[in-house]
Design an enzyme around this catalytic site. Structure first.
Site, PDB file in Angstrom:
ATOM      1  CB  SER A   1       4.888  73.855  26.920  1.00 18.55           C
ATOM      2  OG  SER A   1       5.834  72.836  26.698  1.00 18.55           O
TER       3      SER A   1
ATOM      4  CE1 TYR B   1       1.794  71.931  23.003  1.00 22.08           C
ATOM      5  CE2 TYR B   1       4.144  71.754  23.472  1.00 22.08           C
ATOM      6  CZ  TYR B   1       2.845  71.831  23.913  1.00 22.08           C
ATOM      7  OH  TYR B   1       2.578  71.823  25.257  1.00 22.08           O
TER       8      TYR B   1
END
Length: 237
Positions: free
Chosen positions: A142, A155
């Protein structure tokens, strides 16, 4: 059919990016092993691939369970004897709370899914690639693994970790002719667990944008044993 005769394993294949990647690889001739916890979703994707003339098989697998992964790898080796492509896609997000308010159990579950899961899949399936002296591992990271993400530190940390794992494993597997790549999409139009943003879906990356990048990576002539692709919403492929 560029991938005819090849077998691909895609985690989190029941929806979103994993579904798009699976359908893309199947359309290119690969036999796709669809893995996730939810068999109902996997079987739907399997039916859709098969109705389009592709080949796929659904297999239930829990990334939090080492024995589940080991059993999957054992069955794959016994019935197919190969793994040409591994896409570590499955991931969860965080609840959007500051790190100091995050319960340790939530941190542990996120790291177990987003970082330990790919490690266990690589550990279980790489031996078949080494034996074949070929293979390609693609980790779906990501942009949060490159940029600060307030209220998403856990995250972000998991994706920074996945990037580091990718680069290091690429060096380890280079002598075995195994490529390792990482794709880092920005905000994507999926029903991603823990993702609570309200951005316009039409301005987000679409799942098949990632699928097209995977297709490019697995078919291009290897110029190196590590590839990284960042996808930003304003720069769709």
């Amino acid at each position: 059919m560029e991938l005819a005769g090849q077998l691909a394993v895609v985690t989190g294949a029941g929806r979103g990016i994993g579904e798009a990647i699976s359908k893309r690889l199947a359309s290119m001739g690969a036999f796709v092993m669809l893995v996730a916890r939810d068999m109902e979703r996997l079987e739907r994707v399997q039916r859709e691939i098969q109705s389009s003339g592709g080949s796929a098989q659904a297999a239930q697998l829990d990334l939090l369970n080492e024995q589940s992964i080991a059993k999957f790898a054992e069955n794959l080796c016994a019935h197919h004897g190969r793994c040409d492509i591994l896409v570590n896609n499955a991931a969860i997000g965080s609840t959007g709370t500051p790190l100091h308010e995050m319960p340790p159990a939530e941190w542990d579950r996120l790291m177990a899914t987003n970082l330990r899961g790919p490690y266990l899949m690589i550990r279980a399936l790489t031996p078949m690639m080494i034996a074949a002296k070929s293979g390609h591992i693609i980790n779906i990271s990501s942009l949060a693994g490159h940029n600060p993400l307030p209220r998403g530190a856990a995250y972000s940390a998991s994706k920074w970790g996945l990037n580091g794992l990718t680069y290091s494993v690429a060096e380890e597997l280079r002598p075995h002719n195994i490529r390792v790549s990482v794709i880092a999409p920005g905000s994507t139009n999926t029903r991603f667990e823990g993702q609570g943003d309200r951005k316009d879906p039409n301005k987000k990356i679409q799942p098949d944008d990632v699928g097209r990048i995977v297709a490019m990576l697995v078919t291009q002539a290897p110029q190196s044993f590590i590839s990284e692709v960042l996808i930003r919403p304003t720069q769709k492929p």
